[in-house]
Design an enzyme around this catalytic site. Structure first.
Site, PDB file in Angstrom:
ATOM      1  N   GLU B 177      87.906  79.265  51.022  1.00 23.62           N
ATOM      2  CA  GLU B 177      86.979  80.293  50.550  1.00 23.62           C
ATOM      3  C   GLU B 177      85.554  80.153  51.065  1.00 23.62           C
ATOM      4  O   GLU B 177      84.856  81.141  51.204  1.00 23.62           O
ATOM      5  CB  GLU B 177      86.957  80.278  49.002  1.00 23.62           C
ATOM      6  CG  GLU B 177      88.246  80.722  48.354  1.00 23.62           C
ATOM      7  CD  GLU B 177      88.548  82.204  48.577  1.00 23.62           C
ATOM      8  OE1 GLU B 177      87.607  83.016  48.556  1.00 23.62           O
ATOM      9  OE2 GLU B 177      89.728  82.534  48.795  1.00 23.62           O
ATOM     10  N   SER B 456     121.734  86.308  -9.337  1.00 22.57           N
ATOM     11  CA  SER B 456     122.087  85.024  -9.982  1.00 22.57           C
ATOM     12  C   SER B 456     121.225  83.851  -9.530  1.00 22.57           C
ATOM     13  O   SER B 456     121.359  82.749 -10.077  1.00 22.57           O
ATOM     14  CB  SER B 456     123.538  84.679  -9.689  1.00 22.57           C
ATOM     15  OG  SER B 456     124.365  85.697 -10.150  1.00 22.57           O
TER      16      SER B 456
END
Lengths: 173, 777
Positions: B177, B456
């Site tokens: 770069e 239950s």
């Protein structure tokens, strides 16, 4: 004949007194060992400075190790094989407690409980940390839980009862 | 005259130039301040990261090599033949060797070291440090990231110091770069000319002329528009950055800030996160080709994305490798070797984790109680949870498979829904949570929000209240299982029925719970009193029961699966209710503890009473409504309870062993009947996934105040131990039981197995042994 008689008269008491002496010594040794063991086992809560909130974790590491892991009576049904991992965590908890880092102390004991959750001893340690940080409600709950898990372990149950009395609480009967 | 005009124009131009210069300088000063503030004071907004629980490794830990390898793979460890670097592992039968990366937990540090874990079956035999040559008592893996809570900007990054950046990355970055990065002052005229020449020669845009500093300025402050004004601003900012900061500081900020792709609406910033996102491992562990791929992406993160554009990405990577060779970073031979390699892109860490929406929902809800939204989103918090990743994956798949099977049997498709929770009952930690099939983020999380009638499932709590009255009730107390007509306040008559619509006449309290008899339960409730029961349930479960209807006795109460599971901790935990926890602790990005969620106990039922109910719940599995579990598990005793609400709308099951407690609900979102009972629906789901949980049998400690007696339950009397078929039942010490010196003749027809004596000690019996024993009985 007379010679034999004299030998018996002199030698037998001598031998008896010697063997009695040996037995006496052995007995004393056993008693003394027991006394030492008893002191080691019971001394941290009993000998604590009488402010009511001193407990095992503040005692020496070897006492912790002996109480926690080398007493076959101290655990109901839990495996003994992983003691090294839990012991390491208890040592860390002790170190944290010395500098009053209650969060770290509790975290280490909780980690030990995740490894060996059926060990009532570890739950009592959690109770002691709770007392130190002033949370008597949780201290009571942890120690009651430990008592419920202690099963037939009379010594541990006795100590938990003592601990609860210190908190002015009664253990479930 | 003419010269006067000229001189006035010149003066004007001079003034104008001066003002322009002043304006320019002021603008630069403003830009400079902006740059300074950003670099010096700004902290990036970091999302909160959520972690699964780390794996604890110690001798005798219940763990198979497969589980450890799974965990290492989830952490991005690479499988190799010889372990040389952190992040690598190898498996050789019952030996797993890995090079731990090390991790700083808030309470201690796990150091990077080579470890060998020796297994014996599904247990760890030894953990050995290859570096120190010593046995390791206890260590833990790094925790796996399972999710993050993104900031409003949807940015994410893993921050790195300059020293943490691999040298090869810096060299490659500079080579590709900005070759004169370490010598220029923010702008590189030579580089610009070279880029123009390269682009003209190639007749394409192959090289950019911007320096790294200019790229940083553009990334930080500017848009992507291509105008002269933006170029000038970029240049001025670059000069300011160079004047104020060192090259190392600039590179560090660049490495953390640069944009490297998109994951849905999450922007991937910086090399640290990009490395995890694309290659599943930390930047420090990347090899040269992977680093070349990342550097290659800078030219165009979308165009050269190795996942979406692998061919272009590969070409670009090989171009970067070529540059590296030219710059002397790698040899020709190495380049030729590298260009043959594939991209080796891996899934991001939490792509393979399975459905986590429901669990993350719960974590966020718990967090919201403590932290404001901004802190959660931006402060980089680390949230350590109790999720057991391996088990969670298994449960998720198993739940979906079982539900599909049930739907096929029922002839329906896509109408049934499910929610499940599994916890460690001793600590209250949630190991896995499922909020429904096909649950989308933000969707209806049934585990937390679906309040459904529990049927239950409420019975054990009513029986606990009864059994706490040691003078009145025991497991051997006889109840009436006969018709009930209960006149309500409005004059209507409530006439409940047993599930099979048959009356049993007289039945023991134990059998009533084991076989889930409605009529006996209602009669029991009537003798205790509905107001008292309501009060008890409110206290026990923190429930909001507004009106006291007798139908409460049969579970006309609405609870979420998570709430019901929490209620059942009292039976698994010596009468102590444990608040469920998904979070262990929250730490700062610097690993300082911010908040711990400690283990807490709430005394709910006295331990002795709790142990009586627990005994009854083991009999539910042994011979009652949950006995189908016996075909699947050889880990007995375990305890549980099935539940079915009116018209089979809700199917429930909660079951527990020593180390696992799981709750399951199956039903429909439109609350229509499903045709399922607790046994045919929820219990099957539970049974299928619990096989993967390493559930252990219950450990029966006798709490103080409990005594065992030999009983002839049908006669309600204590009988001599020698009596054949006598039940060995726990009682409160205070309970007075009539005694008979003879065995008495009457037997209980309903539960023949129970009378063969307690089967508590029958642990881990194989299927054949169990079958033989059952056959002989």
């Amino acid at each position: 004949m007379v010679e034999r008689f004299l030998t018996i008269i002199l030698v037998i008491p001598l031998l008896s007194s010697c063997s009695l002496q040996v037995l006496q010594n052995q007995r004393e040794e056993v008693l003394s060992n027991r006394e030492v063991e008893r002191k080691v086992f019971l001394s941290p809560p009993d000998d604590s400075v009488a402010i009511g909130k001193i407990f095992w974790l503040q005692s020496e590491k070897d006492v912790i190790a002996r109480k926690s892991f080398f007493d076959p009576q101290s655990v109901s049904g839990a495996s003994r094989k992983i003691d090294a991992a839990c012991r390491e965590l208890l040592y860390k908890a002790i170190d944290a407690l010395r500098i009053k880092d209650y969060i770290k102390a509790q975290a280490n004991i909780e980690r030990a409980i995740r490894i060996q959750p059926n060990d009532p001893y570890l739950w009592t340690q959690l109770a002691y940390v709770a007392v130190e940080r002033g949370d008597e409600l949780q201290a009571s709950a942890f120690s009651r839980k430990a008592a419920a898990m202690a099963g037939g372990n009379e010594l541990l149950t006795k100590e938990i009862t003592k601990f609860l009395r210190r908190l002015n609480l009664e253990v479930d009967q | 005259m003419k010269s006067g005009i000229v001189s006035r124009v010149f003066r004007l131009l001079r003034h104008l130039a001066l003002w322009c210069l002043l304006g320019f300088l002021a603008y630069w000063a403003w830009l400079d301040k902006k740059v300074y503030d950003t670099f010096e004071f700004a902290s990036w907004t970091l999302p909160a990261k959520i972690y699964a629980r780390p794996l604890e490794l110690y001798s005798s830990a219940s763990l198979s090599p497969r589980r450890l390898v799974y965990e290492l793979e989830m952490l991005g460890y690479s499988s190799v033949e010889t372990v040389r670097r952190p992040g690598e592992f190898s498996q050789n039968g019952e030996e797993v060797e890995y090079y731990a990366r090390g991790y700083k937990f808030w309470d201690s540090v796990e150091y990077s070291q080579r470890l060998k874990v020796l297994f014996s079956g599904s247990e760890i035999k030894q953990v050995w440090s290859m570096d120190s040559g010593k046995n390791v008592n206890l260590t833990r893996t790094e925790p796996v990231i399972i999710g993050s809570i993104n900031p409003k900007t949807y940015e994410d990054r893993i921050l790195l110091d300059y020293n943490q950046l691999p040298t090869i990355l810096i060299d490659t970055l500079v080579a590709v770069e900005d070759r004169r990065f370490f010598t220029h002052h923010g702008f590189d005229f030579t580089g610009l000319v070279r880029a123009i020449i390269s682009n003209v020669r190639a007749r394409a845009y192959v090289q950019g002329g911007s320096t790294l500093t200019q790229q940083l300025a553009k990334n930080f402050y500017l848009t992507r528009e291509r105008t002269i004004r933006r170029k000038i601003t970029e240049l001025l900012m670059a000069l300011s950055i160079e004047l104020r900061f060192s090259k190392e500081q600039i590179l560090e900020v660049y490495a953390n800030e640069i944009f490297l792709g998109q994951d849905g609406n999450r922007a991937i910033h910086g090399f640290g996160l990009a490395s995890q996102f694309y290659f599943g491992k930390p930047l420090q562990e990347l090899d040269v080709p992977a680093i070349a791929s990342l550097v290659g992406m800078l030219k165009g993160p979308s165009a050269f994305n190795p996942r979406t554009s692998p061919e272009r990405s590969l070409k670009r990577r090989n171009f970067v490798l070529g540059v590296m060779e030219k710059q002397g970073l790698i040899s020709k031979a190495r380049r030729e070797e590298f260009v043959q390699l594939p991209l080796d892109v891996k899934g991001s860490q939490f792509r393979g984790v399975g459905e986590l929406t429901a669990f993350l929902d719960l974590v966020k809800i718990q967090l919201k109680k403590q932290y404001d939204q901004e802190a959660i989103r931006n402060a980089g918090l680390k949230i350590h949870t109790s999720l057991d990743l391996y088990f969670h994956n298994k449960v998720t798949k198993s739940v979906a498979a079982t539900l599909n099977r049930i739907e096929k049997e029922l002839g329906t498709e896509g109408v049934l829904q499910v929610a499940s929770v599994v916890i460690d009952p001793r600590t209250g930690e949630i190991l896995t949570l499922s909020g429904g099939l096909r649950l989308a983020p933000g969707g209806f999380n049934r585990a937390l929000k679906a309040k459904r009638q529990v049927g239950s499932m409420i019975k054990p709590f009513i029986y606990a209240l009864a059994l706490s009255e040691a003078n009145r009730f025991s497991l051997a107390t006889t109840l009436k299982d006969t018709e009930v007509d209960w006149e309500l306040e409005d004059g209507t008559i409530w006439s409940p029925q047993n599930f099979d619509e048959k009356e049993k006449g007289e039945i023991s309290l134990l059998d009533s719970l084991v076989y889930s008899q409605n009529l006996a339960t209602v009669n029991l409730g009537a003798s205790i009193g509905v107001p008292k029961i309501t009060e008890y349930l409110k206290k026990l479960g923190g429930l909001e029961i507004l009106e006291e209807y007798p139908s409460i006795l049969l579970g006309a109460i609405e609870l979420s699966p998570l709430e019901l599971t929490e209620m059942y901790t009292v039976f698994a935990n010596n009468g102590f209710k444990i608040p469920l926890r998904a979070i262990r602790e929250v730490t700062s990005s610097g690993d300082e503890i911010l908040k711990r969620y400690p283990l807490k106990l709430k005394p709910a039922i006295d331990p002795a009473t709790s142990s009586l109910v627990r005994y009854a719940l083991t009999q539910v599995i042994e011979q009652g409504t949950g006995k189908s579990l016996k075909h699947t598990f050889d880990t007995f005793p375990i305890a549980g309870k099935t539940g079915t609400s009116d018209d089979n709308r809700d199917s429930w099951f909660v079951g527990f062993g020593n180390n696992r407690l799981g709750g399951v609900w199956v039903g429909r979102d439109d609350n229509q009947p499903t045709g399922l009972t607790g046994s045919s629906g929820a219990l099957r789901v539970w049974s299928d996934f619990m096989r993967f949980s390493e559930i252990k049998p219950l450990v029966f400690e006798n709490p103080p105040g409990i005594i065992y007696r030999h009983m002839n339950i049908a006669a309600g009397k204590q009988v001599p131990q020698s009596c054949p078929g006598a039940d060995h039942l726990p009682f409160h010490v205070a309970t007075k039981v009539p005694t008979s010196k003879s065995c008495l003749s009457s037997v209980r027809p309903s539960n023949p197995r129970l009378r063969k004596g307690s089967s508590y000690k029958r642990v881990r019996e194989g299927g054949l042994i169990r079958w033989l024993r059952d056959f002989l009985q």
